[in-house]
Design an enzyme around this catalytic site. Structure first.
Site, PDB file in Angstrom:
ATOM      1  CE  LYS A 111      -4.239  -1.304  -0.228  1.00  0.00           C
ATOM      2  NZ  LYS A 111      -5.056  -0.959  -1.372  1.00  0.00           N
ATOM      3  CE  LYS A 194      -5.057  -9.885  -5.148  1.00  0.00           C
ATOM      4  NZ  LYS A 194      -4.807  -9.144  -3.929  1.00  0.00           N
ATOM      5  CE  LYS A 197     -11.767  -5.438  -4.714  1.00  0.00           C
ATOM      6  NZ  LYS A 197     -12.829  -6.037  -3.914  1.00  0.00           N
TER       7      LYS A 197
HETATM    8  P1  TYM Z   1     -10.462  -8.304  -0.775  1.00  0.00           P
HETATM    9  O1  TYM Z   1     -11.648  -7.417  -0.732  1.00  0.00           O
HETATM   10  O2  TYM Z   1      -9.234  -7.818  -1.468  1.00  0.00           O
HETATM   11  O3  TYM Z   1     -10.855  -9.685  -1.429  1.00  0.00           O
HETATM   12  C1  TYM Z   1     -11.950 -10.426  -0.936  1.00  0.00           C
HETATM   13  C2  TYM Z   1     -11.640 -11.911  -0.961  1.00  0.00           C
HETATM   14  O4  TYM Z   1     -11.330 -12.333  -2.282  1.00  0.00           O
HETATM   15  C3  TYM Z   1     -10.063 -12.994  -2.298  1.00  0.00           C
HETATM   16  N1  TYM Z   1      -9.375 -12.677  -3.548  1.00  0.00           N
HETATM   17  C4  TYM Z   1      -8.772 -13.583  -4.320  1.00  0.00           C
HETATM   18  N2  TYM Z   1      -8.647 -14.918  -4.185  1.00  0.00           N
HETATM   19  C5  TYM Z   1      -7.988 -15.576  -5.158  1.00  0.00           C
HETATM   20  N3  TYM Z   1      -7.469 -14.970  -6.253  1.00  0.00           N
HETATM   21  C6  TYM Z   1      -7.566 -13.635  -6.430  1.00  0.00           C
HETATM   22  N4  TYM Z   1      -7.074 -13.044  -7.513  1.00  0.00           N
HETATM   23  C7  TYM Z   1      -8.239 -12.873  -5.425  1.00  0.00           C
HETATM   24  N5  TYM Z   1      -8.532 -11.558  -5.266  1.00  0.00           N
HETATM   25  C8  TYM Z   1      -9.212 -11.456  -4.098  1.00  0.00           C
HETATM   26  C9  TYM Z   1      -9.306 -12.445  -1.093  1.00  0.00           C
HETATM   27  O5  TYM Z   1      -8.322 -13.350  -0.658  1.00  0.00           O
HETATM   28  C10 TYM Z   1     -10.423 -12.290  -0.078  1.00  0.00           C
HETATM   29  O6  TYM Z   1     -10.672 -13.522   0.549  1.00  0.00           O
HETATM   30  N6  TYM Z   1      -8.692  -7.907   3.853  1.00  0.00           N
HETATM   31  C11 TYM Z   1      -9.679  -8.559   3.031  1.00  0.00           C
HETATM   32  C12 TYM Z   1     -11.110  -8.312   3.465  1.00  0.00           C
HETATM   33  C13 TYM Z   1     -11.347  -8.659   4.887  1.00  0.00           C
HETATM   34  C14 TYM Z   1     -11.465  -9.956   5.447  1.00  0.00           C
HETATM   35  C15 TYM Z   1     -11.682  -9.762   6.846  1.00  0.00           C
HETATM   36  C16 TYM Z   1     -11.432 -11.229   4.922  1.00  0.00           C
HETATM   37  C17 TYM Z   1     -11.466  -7.765   5.902  1.00  0.00           C
HETATM   38  N7  TYM Z   1     -11.668  -8.428   7.076  1.00  0.00           N
HETATM   39  C18 TYM Z   1     -11.834 -10.840   7.712  1.00  0.00           C
HETATM   40  C19 TYM Z   1     -11.584 -12.306   5.802  1.00  0.00           C
HETATM   41  C20 TYM Z   1     -11.789 -12.105   7.163  1.00  0.00           C
HETATM   42  C21 TYM Z   1      -9.520  -8.040   1.626  1.00  0.00           C
HETATM   43  O7  TYM Z   1      -9.000  -6.972   1.406  1.00  0.00           O
HETATM   44  O8  TYM Z   1     -10.094  -8.815   0.683  1.00  0.00           O
END
Ligand code: TYM
Length: 331
Positions: A111, A194, A197
């Site tokens: 970040k 990966k 977004k």
């Molecule tokens: P975020 O919003 O970036 O993504 C949400 C979920 O999607 C998964 N993901 C992926 N998995 C496989 N391949 C990809 N290319 C890919 N892109 C995204 C992420 O691993 C995630 O599971 N910090 C987290 C959100 C969060 C969270 C939590 C998750 C906040 N608190 C507590 C679990 C438990 C995040 O930014 O995910």
């Protein structure tokens, strides 16, 4: 019954990475576990979203969760900011989280590179907020993609540290979980490792995408000059195309193109056409449902209110226990 929890930041539409990383198996899990799924809108504030966009993004992700098959009667589907107890637990956990470990976190370092003009304390303490999300329901299993493994490790550290500090056995050790399968990392289309977004234009295929935009993005996907000898090792771009094909196409189709690759007869244009059609077929039922559900304000409202009520009940209990453990007493 064991508790399972996962979350997604509302920063745009859900893509195939979110679906295969976190959602697909979750939808099966809701029949077997006590499930919580939430929209991480507190987390999204680290990037300073425009207030007008924020609600729209939360609404969109809510509709997409439901369209993907989440049943708000079986699972608890809620919006993080509807459960302010999360913020209180975050405060407590921050007292036992050390600067060094937060600064070493890979997502923080990423970040800093992505938004050097906005390195706020929320970014630094992102892992403690995530730990609060998980620990507030004392979840044991957390369905996530591979990119979240380090955050889970930190959640265990914070939970264990709390237990040790107060001599209790209160928080369980949550594990990243994909319903018995390996954690996945879905690659992007533009050569990015990966799908995401913020990984650049054309990188992600969204559940809400229409056929024309899927075709356009897939046909533009990066390839290489093609194999020149039999069974040649695949470049990253080509590995990515095959990985994507494995998730949406039949094993026979994958095998067919793999054989063509290994005999140097592959035409990437043909492979991409097939991949695009298989993605379109995969996404079509979701995009239809997303349209229907987005138009149903009453259903969205019912789902959000029901989720908030169920999530708060569980969160209130945890915060009450934690206050007592810490030594806060009412006069
Ligand atoms: P975020 O919003 O970036 O993504 C949400 C979920 O999607 C998964 N993901 C992926 N998995 C496989 N391949 C990809 N290319 C890919 N892109 C995204 C992420 O691993 C995630 O599971 N910090 C987290 C959100 C969060 C969270 C939590 C998750 C906040 N608190 C507590 C679990 C438990 C995040 O930014 O995910």
């Amino acid at each position: 019954m064991e508790t399972v929890l996962s979350g997604i930041r509302p920063t745009g539409n859900l893509h195939l990475g979110n679906y295969f990383g976190a959602l697909r198996n979750f939808i099966k899990m809701q029949n077997e576990y006590n499930c919580y799924f939430f929209i991480a809108d507190y987390h999204s504030l680290t990037t300073h979203p425009n207030p007008k966009d924020l609600h729209g993004n939360v609404r969109q992700v809510l509709a997409e969760y439901l369209a993907a098959g989440l049943d708000p009667e079986k699972a608890t589907l809620y919006i993080q900011s509807d459960v302010p107890e999360t913020a209180e637990l975050y405060l407590f956990l921050n007292m036992n989280a050390y600067m060094g470990e937060l600064e070493r976190c890979t997502s923080f370092k990423d970040k800093i590179r992505q938004q050097p003009e906005n390195i706020n304390a929320g970014l630094l303490t992102y892992p403690t907020l995530m730990a609060a999300d998980i620990l507030i329901h004392r979840a044991a299993k957390v369905p996530v993609g591979k990119d979240q493994e380090q955050h889970l490790e930190m959640t265990r550290t914070f939970g264990n540290r709390f237990n040790r500090m107060y001599g209790v056995d209160y928080f369980p050790e949550p594990q990243a979980f994909n319903f018995g399968e390996q954690l996945v990392k879905v690659p992007g289309l533009n050569g990015a490792g990966k799908m995401g977004k913020s990984e650049g234009e054309g990188n992600a295929i969204y559940l809400a995408d229409d056929a024309a935009s899927i075709r356009k993005k897939v046909m533009k996907a990066k390839t290489d000059a093609g194999p020149t000898e039999p069974n040649q090792t695949k470049s990253e771009e080509i590995k990515n195309l095959f990985s994507l094909m494995k998730i949406v196409s039949t094993p026979d189709t994958v095998q067919h193109f793999d054989d063509l690759y290994n005999s140097c007869a592959i035409r990437y244009g043909d492979m991409k056409k097939q991949l695009a059609e298989d993605m379109i077929a995969f996404v079509a039922p979701f995009s239809e449902r997303i349209k229907e559900i987005s138009a149903d304000e009453a259903y969205l409202q019912r789902a959000a209110r029901l989720g908030a009520e169920k999530a708060r009940e569980s969160a209130r209990k945890t915060v009450r226990d934690v206050r007592e453990i810490i030594g806060f007493k009412a006069f």
